[in-house]
Design an enzyme around this catalytic site. Structure first.
Site, PDB file in Angstrom:
ATOM      1  N   GLU A   2       0.810  -1.227   0.000  1.00 39.57           N
ATOM      2  CA  GLU A   2       0.000   0.000   0.000  1.00 39.57           C
ATOM      3  C   GLU A   2       0.841   1.275   0.000  1.00 39.57           C
ATOM      4  O   GLU A   2       0.610   2.212   0.762  1.00 39.57           O
ATOM      5  CB  GLU A   2      -0.996  -0.018   1.164  1.00 39.57           C
ATOM      6  CG  GLU A   2      -1.982  -1.171   1.061  1.00 39.57           C
ATOM      7  CD  GLU A   2      -2.918  -1.306   2.249  1.00 39.57           C
ATOM      8  OE1 GLU A   2      -2.835  -0.463   3.161  1.00 39.57           O
ATOM      9  OE2 GLU A   2      -3.713  -2.260   2.264  1.00 39.57           O
ATOM     10  N   GLU A  58      -6.365  -9.925  -2.967  1.00 42.27           N
ATOM     11  CA  GLU A  58      -7.130  -9.963  -1.714  1.00 42.27           C
ATOM     12  C   GLU A  58      -8.621  -9.821  -2.002  1.00 42.27           C
ATOM     13  O   GLU A  58      -9.330  -9.047  -1.365  1.00 42.27           O
ATOM     14  CB  GLU A  58      -6.681  -8.842  -0.766  1.00 42.27           C
ATOM     15  CG  GLU A  58      -5.209  -8.849  -0.435  1.00 42.27           C
ATOM     16  CD  GLU A  58      -4.795  -7.702   0.485  1.00 42.27           C
ATOM     17  OE1 GLU A  58      -5.691  -7.098   1.137  1.00 42.27           O
ATOM     18  OE2 GLU A  58      -3.595  -7.395   0.557  1.00 42.27           O
TER      19      GLU A  58
END
Length: 931
Positions: free
Chosen positions: A708, A809
């Site tokens: 991220e 994910e």
């Protein structure tokens, strides 16, 4: 929320009871003509000040006025006084609507699954001839959802006497706010209320449903009837009370409550050991009644937590549920948990408020959770796929149908694009050209100001809507500007898509939304540039998408890129006699990677492992490889959990992704790391890389190197820009066999300009320019109401980099299992049909072990739900089986998905079985079969 606060434009709306769906009328209409009984059962009455002996305390009038009078008070109520059952009664006056009446909030006093009996003594007064109805009603409110109503009972009342309105109710789940109220007489007629009783189930009816009283409750002494026996303080003291604060705090039910006091840590609280009373692989529901007191804290989070000890493993802490508690009233905390293994010790405790604040507990119930039946598939009449629900989208009628949100000005200009934006064209196919007219928004003094339109009556529940528009901004902007299509759904802001603009060109904006609970108001508006910047909007389209039509297209695409022509060529002795012989081919495994997240506790559950091994060929660990897990304190390394999981995957030939080496979001970084100076932090980063990649060299096919980076910058801020590329370089040196990924979220849904595909591409190119060996692109895929062309557009843009793309994910969420399954199918089909995508990882599949609610494929105790069935059906579709006969050339031809196969043929002399693998390729694969 971005933009205008919803409260600025959502006005209060009440539905007239007669307009409500009869489906909410769960109880039969019960009327009484006998007047008020003096023996109304008041035992366990959850209504506060039920007989108005304390005036209107705890009661509230609903858009009208009210007061309390006694039997001796003037002439008011004289015709009824001889039948009265108490000394006071309430008068509700100045009523201009039928629904106006008297209400009381009972949220914290109602338990899920319990049946409550309602009995209210009511009358009427004023300009009335004949009779009128009085209704007892529940109002159910949840944040982000439409308010709903449940009719409890109704009775006919005249001015001559009191009547009883009766009924019962039971709720599977208690909403965030539950209000009981009496309503119904015609406007102008005064509503009189003598007393109200809402009673708990009696012990003869359903004592097990009452909080703290059920035989199946595994908590001992749940309501402190036996003092503090079986209870203890967790790092603090506990005390027993029948009241506190000079009598202002009393038990909601029962005779006593407990307090956790002298708390010096947030985790201090009250606990009970439940070892031996809780069984593995069973789901348990938890319900506690709590509040806080002292230290000038008026609101704080209270959490229910399990402390689990297992021989040979670190202690485990399982968060069950939390609630925002206050010092004003008792609230109910609700949640569920399941234990996979057989622990040596299990303790449940309540924790959370800041140190110095007492945590009060009135009761605690832990019992085997009831199974909730699945909701049926939604029936949507006339979905009108592809039909724009926006009025005057082409602006043929000036700005009619549109209104300015805020004090801005709307006008019509010309010169906008004449074609639909690409994502809309992909969904709609052939479509009439746009008019070239646009809405010009001037005099914008707030970012949320822009054109708006009400679409309440046009939106259908459970339909997925695609959002599309052309947008442009005027001059005077200070840096890049975000433009957003937003929806105000009652009191909730919903993102319909956004785009970042830094020039004077027209830009496509695209997104999607879905509404699953009936709203009272839905407004769409376009907002975003800074104050003073003009906004231009053209061709706004909101239309329901036809997912089946898209699926048909994707099947064709998948056939082109995931299949190959195969030729089984028979040779050897006896091959000349084979023509006409039957051949059977079965695909045993598709080679396209479909994996899932797992946790260490999951592998103690054999049912979980059986499903995992049967249906997934890749795995990723939820937490067990993250730095905060493997080194919670400096030098205290914990690799045992990850070692156990790696061993399991190797045993079952399951490939693994390493998630993650680092995580750029500061909130995920351990305190000991944040306390290091720059030099020591650099050493710690190097040690982390060396320890992890040396230990598992060759065991993880992928690594998410620094998670991220579009949303966090902790290591870059501390160690400089070069650190990111250096992490990749060092990881590649330590384990050259692993493919190194970037990984981020909101890439594919048009919802976040920080992580749009263009930003992601810039980020990846920047890393590569610094020498980072970026080998793969991770798209997390935590998505809501996905629309194929929106997802595909992002994949197309990222595909130009030539790197493999993985959904790393993936999870979807819907309260309806059928809709959730359709969402999952959208994402899996888009991935499977796109040539740049090389794998998909689900972020879990088992209830209670996923980060999002209503996202699971398998229920807590192992039942495959409708979403799971859709997933399994899709996997079955992606297996190619073929039957036929050997042709005159001694061959058998078919087309099949890439993967493993088994072939079987019966020759006159013997049965031959052969296994083979079909890899990617543009030319037919010839498989020789020697007889």
């Amino acid at each position: 929320m971005k933009g205008l606060p919803i409260c600025c434009f959502i006005s209060r709306q009440h539905k007239h009871p007669s307009k409500r769906s009869e489906e909410t009328m769960e109880n039969p209409q019960l009327m009484s003509n006998s007047g008020c009984s003096e023996n109304l059962n008041q035992a366990a009455n959850i209504i506060v000040n039920h007989d108005f002996s304390n005036g209107l305390h705890s009661w509230h009038t609903n858009c009208c006025n009210g007061f309390v009078v006694s039997a001796e008070c003037g002439d008011r109520g004289k015709p009824l006084s001889s039948l009265r059952s108490s000394g006071n009664y309430a008068v509700v006056t100045n009523r201009t609507k039928c629904w106006q009446g008297l209400e009381q909030d009972i949220t914290s006093r109602v338990l899920p699954g319990s049946t409550y009996s309602v009995s209210a003594c009511v009358g009427v007064s004023g300009p009335l001839s004949g009779s009128t109805d009085v209704l007892a009603t529940l109002k159910l409110e949840n944040h982000g959802s439409a308010t709903s109503y449940m009719l409890i009972g109704k009775t006919s009342v005249s001015k001559e006497k009191w009547e009883i309105v009766e009924g019962t109710f039971s709720l599977l789940a208690v909403p965030e706010r539950l209000v009981f109220y009496l309503e119904g007489p015609s406007p102008g007629v005064e509503l009189l209320i003598d007393s109200v009783v809402i009673s708990y189930p009696s012990s003869s009816e359903s004592e097990s449903a009452s909080i703290g009283a059920g035989d199946d409750n595994i908590i001992i002494n749940p309501k402190f009837e036996d003092g503090l026996n079986n209870w203890s303080g967790r790092g603090c003291k506990v005390a027993l009370h029948d009241s506190m604060a000079d009598g202002k705090i009393v038990p909601q039910s029962g005779k006593a409550f407990a307090s956790a006091t002298e708390r010096t840590q947030n985790w201090n609280g009250i606990q009970q050991e439940i070892t031996g009373r809780v069984q593995r692989k069973l789901a348990y529901s938890v319900a506690a009644v709590v509040r806080i007191f002292g230290n000038n804290v008026t609101a704080a989070t209270v959490q229910a937590t399990l402390w689990v000890q297992t021989p040979g493993r670190n202690d485990q802490y399982v968060g069950i549920a939390n609630v925002q508690a206050t010092d004003k009233d008792w609230v109910q905390l609700q949640g569920k948990f399941l234990l996979n293994g057989s622990p040596s010790k299990v303790v449940i405790y309540l924790e959370g408020p800041p140190p110095g604040t007492d945590l009060l507990v009135n009761s605690l119930v832990v019992k085997h959770a009831e199974k909730t039946p699945p909701s049926p598939a939604p029936v949507i009449e006339n979905p009108d796929f592809g039909v724009n629900i926006i009025t005057n989208s082409q602006l043929d009628d000036s700005t009619n149908g549109w209104f300015p949100l805020g004090n801005c000005n709307l006008s019509v200009g010309s010169g906008s694009p004449h074609i639909l934006p690409p994502m809309a064209r992909a969904s709609l196919g052939v479509h009439e050209p746009l008019s070239g007219r646009y809405i010009h928004v001037k005099n914008r003094t707030q970012t949320w100001m822009g054109p708006a339109q009400m679409i309440t009556d046009k939106v259908k529940l459970f339909l997925t809507y695609q959002v599309s528009a052309w947008v442009r901004i005027g001059s005077g902007a200070n840096g890049p500007q975000n433009v957003n299509v937003a929806l105000g759904v009652d009191n909730q802001w919903v993102n319909g898509g956004q785009v970042e603009i830094n020039d004077d060109r027209w830009h496509e904006i695209g997104g999607s939304f879905r509404i699953e609970k009936q709203p009272s108001k839905v407004m769409v508006y376009i907002q975003g540039p800074g104050a003073g910047v003009d906004l231009m909007v053209a061709g706004v389209q909101i239309f329901p998408v036809n997912r089946e039509a898209r699926f048909k297209y994707l099947r064709h695409q998948a056939d082109k890129i995931r299949k190959r022509d195969i030729v089984l060529k028979f040779s050897g002795a006896g091959s000349s006699s084979l023509p006409g012989t039957n051949v059977k081919v079965v695909q045993t495994q598709n080679s396209f990677p479909i994996g899932s997240c797992m946790s260490r506790t999951n592998i103690d559950n054999e049912d979980f492992i059986n499903f995992f091994v049967k249906n997934f060929n890749w795995a990723v660990f939820g937490n067990e490889l993250k730095w905060y897990w493997t080194e919670p304190q400096q030098g205290n390394l914990n690799y045992k959990d990850a070692d156990d999981m790696v061993a399991l995957c190797q045993k079952h030939n399951i490939e693994t992704r390493g998630h993650c080496i680092f995580w750029e979001v500061q909130a995920t970084v351990q305190q000991w790391i944040q306390a290091l100076n720059k030099d020591d932090l650099m050493k710690a980063v190097q040690n982390r890389l060396t320890d992890l990649l040396t230990r598992y060299k060759g065991k993880f096919k992928h690594y998410d190197v620094n998670n991220e980076m579009l949303h966090g910058s902790y290591y870059q801020d501390r160690l400089g820009k070069d650190i990111r590329a250096n992490m990749f370089k060092t990881a590649n040196q330590l384990d050259p066999s692993a493919t190194l990924f970037v990984n981020d979220y909101h890439i594919e849904d048009g919802c976040d300009t920080r992580s749009c595909p263009e930003r992601y591409i810039e980020h990846i190119l920047d890393l590569q320019e610094q020498g980072a060996p970026v080998g793969g692109i991770g798209i997390q895929g935590h998505i809501d109401n996905p629309v194929g062309p929106v997802v595909c557009t992002a994949l197309d843009k990222l595909g130009i980099l030539g790197l493999p793309i993985w959904f790393t994910e993936l999870d979807v969420s819907s309260i309806n299992e059928h809709v959730r399954g359709e969402d999952l199918e959208v994402m899996l089909r888009e991935a499977f049909a796109h040539p740049a995508v090389e794998g998909v990882m689900l972020w879990g599949f088992w209830e209670l072990f996923m980060s999002r609610d209503n996202a699971h494929l398998v229920n807590a105790e192992g039942d495959v739900n409708e979403t799971g069935k859709r997933f399994l059906a899709l996997k079955h579709e992606w297996l190619s089986h073929a039957r036929g006969q050997v042709d005159v050339q001694g061959q058998f031809n078919f087309r099949g998905f890439h993967g493993k196969y088994a072939m079987e043929i019966d020759t006159p002399s013997k049965k031959i079985v052969k296994t083979f693998v079909v890899d990617k390729g543009d030319t037919p694969l010839v498989v020789p079969v020697e007889l």
